[in-house]
Design a protein around this motif. Sequence first.
Motif: not given
Length: 361
Positions: A133-135, A149-152, A158-160, A172-173
């Motif tokens: 989740g990028g937290y 980076v793979l992110l939900d 939160r990609w930032l 993003f997946i």
Amino acid sequence: LVAVSSSSSVPSPVGAGLYYTGLIAQINMTNVQRHVEYFSSLGTRYTGYPGNEEAARYVYDYFRNLSLSGMIENVSLQDFPIVTCIDYGANVTVLTGQMAGNRSNLYPLLPNLVCPSTTSPEGLVGPLIYARGGYFRDLEGLEVNGSIVLLDWDSRDRWLNAAKYGAKAVIFIPPPIDSPSLAFTRDFPRDPKYLPTVPFNFPRFYLEKDGLSLLKAVNETVRVVSTQRWEKVSAYNVLAFVKGKQRPLTYVAVTAYFDSGSIVPSLAPGAQESCGIACLLEVARLLNKPENQPQNSIIFIALNAHHQYSLGAQSFIRDYLLENWGRPETLDLGLWEYASNWRKRIKFDLNLDLSTGSNST
């Protein structure tokens, strides 16, 4: 719509209620569905992509076919220039491990203001990590700096966080099939996965479900290559007319946009967004019948570039409604004579921007 076409700002003719009630009974929802299915089959109707031009041609040909045997006349294309960002292809290739050589297509997100998600021909090379989740707690213990980076998908802005820690790009997946966020065309102008007012050069991509095997390559080295660039292209509005029976110089404009939008421009089938133009075409079919000729003249306007600050509507207003305008070189002389004084004659505009989200109007 048909009530307005019968009355507008002038006194209603006797029997107007019967007139439009009868028209409503003639609406064929199978036709509407067929139009929606066609428009949404084009992959994307985002301005500048082939599907957008195909949609314009479909609307134009539909009006032209109606004009051969009914009340529709003066079918025309209005062209206008627009600058848009076009995806020419992106992919991620696994370079090491058991999946070496595996390649998956990627789809760039909207640019951060003027910065597209593009790379050099050599691409971006780095280890692949999965930050969920990028937290910050998801990033803990990961070597983010220099990575891909793979992110939900539901990670919002939160990609930032990954960008702050030195990631080279984010992929993003897709969310679960039953997730509301799967329909990422809805409310995309407010989606925090891009920065509409900040020129932050940081590539962001979407990976479709058929590429989820990429999760098996976590910790391997991958290469991301992308070409997404700004181009000036021609876009088209489509116009058609039905002359009124009693008040031919009193015009009612009926408008709907036919392009589609998405935070992933190359993936914008826009089925819901095509409901308005599909209904406009069905109404045009009905009013094309001599027995359904309206009291006031109707101008059907299929608008383009809705998702680029409504530039199609702005272009129509600029070319046809503002004072001191001259005939564009591309406008047929007969249409020019027919369109004279539109600014004074258009009494009402009914825009069909329909949604399947609720029963409210």
